[in-house]
Design an enzyme around this catalytic site. Structure first.
Site, PDB file in Angstrom:
ATOM      1  N   TYR A  11       0.832  -1.226   0.000  1.00 37.78           N
ATOM      2  CA  TYR A  11       0.000   0.000   0.000  1.00 37.78           C
ATOM      3  C   TYR A  11       0.863   1.270   0.000  1.00 37.78           C
ATOM      4  O   TYR A  11       0.896   2.019  -0.990  1.00 37.78           O
ATOM      5  CB  TYR A  11      -0.925  -0.078   1.224  1.00 37.78           C
ATOM      6  CG  TYR A  11      -1.693   1.166   1.576  1.00 37.78           C
ATOM      7  CD1 TYR A  11      -2.348   1.926   0.601  1.00 37.78           C
ATOM      8  CD2 TYR A  11      -1.816   1.556   2.911  1.00 37.78           C
ATOM      9  CE1 TYR A  11      -3.085   3.048   0.958  1.00 37.78           C
ATOM     10  CE2 TYR A  11      -2.550   2.675   3.269  1.00 37.78           C
ATOM     11  CZ  TYR A  11      -3.176   3.431   2.285  1.00 37.78           C
ATOM     12  OH  TYR A  11      -3.894   4.537   2.652  1.00 37.78           O
ATOM     13  N   TYR A 139       5.413  -6.230  17.060  1.00 32.25           N
ATOM     14  CA  TYR A 139       5.496  -5.400  15.849  1.00 32.25           C
ATOM     15  C   TYR A 139       6.244  -4.097  16.156  1.00 32.25           C
ATOM     16  O   TYR A 139       7.245  -3.766  15.510  1.00 32.25           O
ATOM     17  CB  TYR A 139       4.081  -5.110  15.316  1.00 32.25           C
ATOM     18  CG  TYR A 139       4.042  -4.027  14.278  1.00 32.25           C
ATOM     19  CD1 TYR A 139       4.694  -4.182  13.054  1.00 32.25           C
ATOM     20  CD2 TYR A 139       3.373  -2.824  14.517  1.00 32.25           C
ATOM     21  CE1 TYR A 139       4.679  -3.173  12.114  1.00 32.25           C
ATOM     22  CE2 TYR A 139       3.350  -1.812  13.579  1.00 32.25           C
ATOM     23  CZ  TYR A 139       4.007  -1.993  12.378  1.00 32.25           C
ATOM     24  OH  TYR A 139       4.001  -0.980  11.451  1.00 32.25           O
ATOM     25  N   LYS A 143      10.187  -2.880  15.073  1.00 30.88           N
ATOM     26  CA  LYS A 143      10.442  -1.630  14.335  1.00 30.88           C
ATOM     27  C   LYS A 143      11.382  -0.707  15.135  1.00 30.88           C
ATOM     28  O   LYS A 143      12.239  -0.034  14.565  1.00 30.88           O
ATOM     29  CB  LYS A 143       9.121  -0.912  14.054  1.00 30.88           C
ATOM     30  CG  LYS A 143       8.263  -1.601  12.992  1.00 30.88           C
ATOM     31  CD  LYS A 143       8.688  -1.158  11.598  1.00 30.88           C
ATOM     32  CE  LYS A 143       7.799  -1.739  10.517  1.00 30.88           C
ATOM     33  NZ  LYS A 143       8.068  -1.180   9.189  1.00 30.88           N
TER      34      LYS A 143
HETATM   35  N1  UFG Z   1     -11.370  -0.103  15.038  1.00 31.87           N
HETATM   36  C1  UFG Z   1     -12.704  -0.391  15.235  1.00 31.87           C
HETATM   37  N2  UFG Z   1     -13.297  -1.266  14.382  1.00 31.87           N
HETATM   38  C2  UFG Z   1     -12.636  -1.857  13.341  1.00 31.87           C
HETATM   39  C3  UFG Z   1     -11.273  -1.542  13.160  1.00 31.87           C
HETATM   40  C4  UFG Z   1     -10.667  -0.661  14.031  1.00 31.87           C
HETATM   41  O1  UFG Z   1     -13.345   0.109  16.172  1.00 31.87           O
HETATM   42  O2  UFG Z   1     -13.240  -2.646  12.604  1.00 31.87           O
HETATM   43  C5  UFG Z   1     -10.729   0.881  15.931  1.00 31.87           C
HETATM   44  C6  UFG Z   1      -9.531   0.347  16.655  1.00 31.87           C
HETATM   45  O3  UFG Z   1      -9.894  -0.341  17.825  1.00 31.87           O
HETATM   46  C7  UFG Z   1      -8.729   1.641  16.907  1.00 31.87           C
HETATM   47  C8  UFG Z   1      -9.067   2.495  15.686  1.00 31.87           C
HETATM   48  O4  UFG Z   1     -10.267   1.945  15.150  1.00 31.87           O
HETATM   49  O5  UFG Z   1      -9.221   2.254  18.043  1.00 31.87           O
HETATM   50  C9  UFG Z   1      -8.008   2.466  14.630  1.00 31.87           C
HETATM   51  O6  UFG Z   1      -7.666   1.110  14.375  1.00 31.87           O
HETATM   52  P1  UFG Z   1      -6.764   0.649  13.147  1.00 31.87           P
HETATM   53  O7  UFG Z   1      -6.686  -0.835  13.207  1.00 31.87           O
HETATM   54  O8  UFG Z   1      -7.276   1.272  11.887  1.00 31.87           O
HETATM   55  O9  UFG Z   1      -5.362   1.320  13.451  1.00 31.87           O
HETATM   56  P2  UFG Z   1      -4.439   1.206  14.766  1.00 31.87           P
HETATM   57  O10 UFG Z   1      -4.520   2.551  15.426  1.00 31.87           O
HETATM   58  O11 UFG Z   1      -4.721   0.025  15.590  1.00 31.87           O
HETATM   59  O12 UFG Z   1      -3.036   0.910  14.097  1.00 31.87           O
HETATM   60  C10 UFG Z   1      -2.216   1.880  13.546  1.00 31.87           C
HETATM   61  C11 UFG Z   1      -1.372   1.260  12.455  1.00 31.87           C
HETATM   62  C12 UFG Z   1      -0.463   0.190  13.020  1.00 31.87           C
HETATM   63  C13 UFG Z   1       0.340   0.773  14.126  1.00 31.87           C
HETATM   64  C14 UFG Z   1      -0.552   1.426  15.147  1.00 31.87           C
HETATM   65  C15 UFG Z   1       0.228   2.145  16.205  1.00 31.87           C
HETATM   66  O13 UFG Z   1      -2.206   0.707  11.480  1.00 31.87           O
HETATM   67  O14 UFG Z   1       0.386  -0.286  12.016  1.00 31.87           O
HETATM   68  O15 UFG Z   1      -1.394   2.381  14.542  1.00 31.87           O
HETATM   69  O16 UFG Z   1      -0.307   1.878  17.432  1.00 31.87           O
HETATM   70  F1  UFG Z   1       1.044  -0.186  14.737  1.00 31.87           F
END
Ligand code: UFG
Length: 317
Positions: A11, A139, A143
């Site tokens: 991506y 992860y 990094k």
């Molecule tokens: N979330 C939902 N429903 C979903 C998917 C996500 O409520 O179906 C919430 C998650 O719980 C979180 C927020 O949406 O609160 C964002 O979640 P993402 O999975 O989109 O992203 P993250 O913040 O978990 O992860 C990002 C990057 C990772 C990195 C991380 C750093 O994608 O690679 O930030 O903490 F490691």
């Protein structure tokens, strides 16, 4: 410049490759296609299929590369908790193979795709580059170890390195968008529901200490992120390793993201509250002051533009 882009079929790597080509650079993509897609590699870039461990030395040797942009990685937090060895091997192990191949071939610069996950649960917000790094999963830990290795290679071998610590990347650039086989990210998951693929968005937790109870994240458009890589490339100086956060500096809650998706798509998008997801910090927002001050970068595209572009991308597939 002649540039090697590892993970250029993924991506972020494919978007950055496209921007580098547009800026007139020569781009070779090295990707094992384990999670990337051959047809995501932009026209004009040459694809070499292989792992860093097996191929980096051959690709770089005697080929006159000016720099490497290193995106190739495993990047699922949940998977990293289940298979820590895989993350140490693929992320740190293969990066060390790349760094050694660069040293032997005399490639002087690297821009590395690091992550907000290196900070873990923040003590204060917005997160500064000088804040403690206490990753809460393999992860982020793998990094962070690569960031540390880059600092050592800079100090001891004269490498010029920049690590960009991404917050929540979203949006698309033309035909380059998120196409993960296992999709865990919020925006593409919400847009899938908008398309009728699934019943309701699951909002993981509504009892966090945030204004609406759902988690707050710092979303950044993938093209803003891409522009930062071009600036970082020019900022690599021999013998130094610099770290920059890369976020927009503003936070949006899960509920706000769902609302923006409803507004952009014009669809109802049912959403329900589900249990918290393990390991989610309540708030992750970057201070982007350092990169603004030192590299002159600033975000140009807001959350609505990210959702708009991701939605256009999804519907074009
Ligand atoms: N979330 C939902 N429903 C979903 C998917 C996500 O409520 O179906 C919430 C998650 O719980 C979180 C927020 O949406 O609160 C964002 O979640 P993402 O999975 O989109 O992203 P993250 O913040 O978990 O992860 C990002 C990057 C990772 C990195 C991380 C750093 O994608 O690679 O930030 O903490 F490691």
């Amino acid at each position: 410049m002649k540039l090697l882009v590892t993970g250029g079929a993924g991506y972020v790597g494919s978007v950055v490759s496209a921007l580098l080509l547009e800026a007139g650079h020569e781009v070779v993509v090295l990707d094992d296609l384990s999670t990337g897609h051959e047809d995501a590699v932009p026209e004009g870039a040459r694809l070499v299929r292989g792992t860093l461990r097996d191929t980096a030395a051959d690709v770089l040797g005697g080929a006159g590369f000016d720099a490497v942009l290193h995106f190739a990685a495993k990047s699922l937090v949940g998977e990293s908790v289940e298979k820590p060895g895989l993350y140490w091997d693929k992320n740190l192990g293969e990066s060390l193979a790349l760094l050694d191949a660069m040293r032997v071939a005399g490639v002087p610069k690297i821009v590395f795709s690091s992550t907000a996950a290196t900070y873990g649960e923040p003590e204060s917000t917005p997160i500064l580059e000088t804040d403690p790094t206490r990753p809460t999963n393999p992860y982020g830990a793998s990094k962070l170890a690569i960031d540390t290795a880059l600092a050592e290679y800079a100090r001891l071998h004269g490498l010029g390195g920049v690590s960009l610590r991404y917050f929540n990347v979203a949006g698309a650039y033309g035909r380059h968008g998120e196409r993960h086989t296992v999709e865990t990210h919020l925006i593409p998951n919400v847009l899938k529901i908008a398309q009728g693929d699934g019943d309701a968005v699951k909002m993981f937790g509504d009892d966090y200490p945030t204004p609406d109870g759902t988690c707050v994240r710092d979303y950044i458009h993938v093209t803003d992120l891409g522009r930062a890589h071009l600036l970082a490339l020019n900022a690599c100086e021999p013998g130094t390793h610099r770290i920059f956060n890369l976020g927009s500096g503003t936070g949006n809650s899960v509920r706000e993201v769902v609302e923006v998706c409803r507004a952009v798509t014009g669809r109802e998008i049912p959403a329900e509250v589900a249990p918290r997801r393990a390991g989610d910090p309540a708030v992750l927002v970057a201070s982007s002051e350092k990169i603004q001050a030192e590299l002159g970068w600033k975000p140009e595209r807001d959350l609505r533009a990210m959702v708009d572009d991701a939605w256009t991308f999804l519907r074009s597939r």
